[in-house]
Design a protein around this motif. Structure first.
Motif, PDB file in Angstrom:
ATOM      1  N   SER A   1     -83.806 -76.061  20.684  1.00 44.82           N
ATOM      2  CA  SER A   1     -84.229 -75.276  19.590  1.00 44.82           C
ATOM      3  C   SER A   1     -85.373 -75.633  18.720  1.00 44.82           C
ATOM      4  O   SER A   1     -85.960 -75.212  17.790  1.00 44.82           O
ATOM      5  N   ALA A   2     -85.693 -76.990  18.991  1.00 44.87           N
ATOM      6  CA  ALA A   2     -86.670 -77.805  18.287  1.00 44.87           C
ATOM      7  C   ALA A   2     -88.097 -77.414  19.267  1.00 44.87           C
ATOM      8  O   ALA A   2     -88.139 -77.710  20.326  1.00 44.87           O
ATOM      9  N   ASP A   3     -89.178 -77.355  18.406  1.00 41.98           N
ATOM     10  CA  ASP A   3     -90.696 -77.266  18.983  1.00 41.98           C
ATOM     11  C   ASP A   3     -91.093 -78.532  19.022  1.00 41.98           C
ATOM     12  O   ASP A   3     -92.013 -78.951  18.090  1.00 41.98           O
ATOM     13  N   LEU A   4     -90.605 -79.101  20.183  1.00 38.83           N
ATOM     14  CA  LEU A   4     -91.241 -80.800  20.209  1.00 38.83           C
ATOM     15  C   LEU A   4     -92.414 -80.805  20.986  1.00 38.83           C
ATOM     16  O   LEU A   4     -92.467 -80.057  22.093  1.00 38.83           O
ATOM     17  N   PRO A   5     -93.331 -81.582  20.958  1.00 38.73           N
ATOM     18  CA  PRO A   5     -94.413 -82.169  21.728  1.00 38.73           C
ATOM     19  C   PRO A   5     -93.833 -82.612  22.944  1.00 38.73           C
ATOM     20  O   PRO A   5     -92.684 -83.027  22.975  1.00 38.73           O
TER      21      PRO A   5
ATOM     22  N   THR B   1     -89.133 -78.555   8.479  1.00 39.74           N
ATOM     23  CA  THR B   1     -88.849 -77.809   9.742  1.00 39.74           C
ATOM     24  C   THR B   1     -87.916 -78.138  10.614  1.00 39.74           C
ATOM     25  O   THR B   1     -87.794 -79.041  11.382  1.00 39.74           O
ATOM     26  N   LEU B   2     -86.652 -77.528  10.509  1.00 37.32           N
ATOM     27  CA  LEU B   2     -85.405 -77.470  10.789  1.00 37.32           C
ATOM     28  C   LEU B   2     -85.143 -76.960  12.257  1.00 37.32           C
ATOM     29  O   LEU B   2     -85.508 -75.702  12.407  1.00 37.32           O
ATOM     30  N   ALA B   3     -84.416 -77.568  13.297  1.00 34.20           N
ATOM     31  CA  ALA B   3     -84.223 -76.936  14.580  1.00 34.20           C
ATOM     32  C   ALA B   3     -83.194 -75.835  14.194  1.00 34.20           C
ATOM     33  O   ALA B   3     -83.309 -74.880  15.150  1.00 34.20           O
ATOM     34  N   HIS B   4     -82.260 -75.937  13.197  1.00 37.22           N
ATOM     35  CA  HIS B   4     -81.242 -75.078  13.082  1.00 37.22           C
ATOM     36  C   HIS B   4     -81.142 -74.717  11.576  1.00 37.22           C
ATOM     37  O   HIS B   4     -81.384 -75.481  10.689  1.00 37.22           O
ATOM     38  N   THR B   5     -80.941 -73.470  11.458  1.00 37.72           N
ATOM     39  CA  THR B   5     -80.929 -72.946  10.009  1.00 37.72           C
ATOM     40  C   THR B   5     -79.831 -73.671   9.087  1.00 37.72           C
ATOM     41  O   THR B   5     -78.544 -73.522   9.481  1.00 37.72           O
TER      42      THR B   5
END
Length: 262
Positions: A148-152, A219-223
């Motif tokens: 769910s994370a927008d990781l580099p 900016t969290l990966a989960h709400t």
């Protein structure tokens, strides 16, 4: 008077069906309507089950959160397996003779994550960022990446809770017996916001001030919060609105605080 023997015909016995050979094509044949009706009923039952169950179970975000949960669970198990072999958790990072950081605990537990080949390709005597370890760095284990994370590329959001009073001592192994607040009341690994992710091999982790600074502005990966592996091997979802005093208590391994529910 002679009595006639009873007849064996179907007409004389209403409870006996006709022989199969007596059914002519197109006569008294079971209708296909009932077969299709059964399928229709089963289909309606399935649709009702789907509508009744919580819809979030079937959303992509829910499935990604489940995968993230699984990642942290496997990491927690790997840490316990490491402890079973060495009688301690790994340090947050290893150091050279001059005290310079070399490698993260994430590298040290690779053999317990079915990544022995990757582990054996790393030169532990040289820093993680040394050119000799460049190829290994490019091979990021997917278990270190929340879907769910927008990781580099080659980054992770899973950081150990490090510090003199954290699950990971900065440079020394730590036995589970040192966690006197109780394993079920102590954070071990947390999922940090996008702004705080690190290269997966880098000896960087989360100390108290970083964890306490996580807020809704990040900016969290989960709400609504983030996931964390607890010292007993369980994984919990921590609300972004968790009371700071409770959060501070579960960061500490020996504060003797009254943690309560979290």
């Amino acid at each position: 008077m002679q009595t006639e023997p009873p007849s064996n015909s179907a007409a004389d016995n209403p409870y006996k069906g006709p022989e199969a050979s007596q059914i002519l094509p197109g006569e008294n044949k079971p209708s296909r309507f009932w077969v299709w009706a059964l399928f229709a009923i089963l289909g309606m039952v399935f649709i009702m089950i789907v509508l009744v169950l919580p819809s979030t179970r079937f959303t992509p975000s829910a499935m990604r959160r489940t995968q993230c949960f699984s990642n942290l669970k496997q990491i927690a198990i790997a840490l316990h397996n490491y402890h079973d072999k060495y009688d301690s958790l790994p340090p947050a990072y290893t150091v050279d003779s001059n005290g310079k950081p070399l490698h993260s605990w994430r590298t040290l537990i690779l053999p317990y994550l079915e990544q022995a080949a990757l582990y054996n390709s790393i030169d532990l005597s040289k820093p993680w960022s040394d050119p000799v370890n460049a190829e290994a760095f490019k091979t990021t284990p997917q278990i270190y990446r929340c879907p769910s994370a927008d990781l580099p590329p080659n980054y992770t959001g899973y950081l150990g809770v490090a510090g003199e009073n954290g699950s990971f001592h900065p440079t020394n192994p730590r036995a589970r017996s040192e966690i006197t607040d109780g394993l079920s009341n102590t954070l071990m690994v947390i999922e940090v916001p996008q702004e705080k992710v690190v290269p997966w091999m880098s000896p960087q982790d989360a100390e108290e001030h970083l964890i306490l600074s996580i807020s809704e502005k990040d900016t969290l990966a989960h709400t609504g919060g983030y996931q964390a592996a607890i010292g007993d091997g369980s994984v919990r979802f921590l609300s972004i609105n968790l009371d700071p005093s409770t959060l501070r208590a579960i960061i500490s391994i020996s504060g003797q605080e009254d943690v309560g529910e979290f």
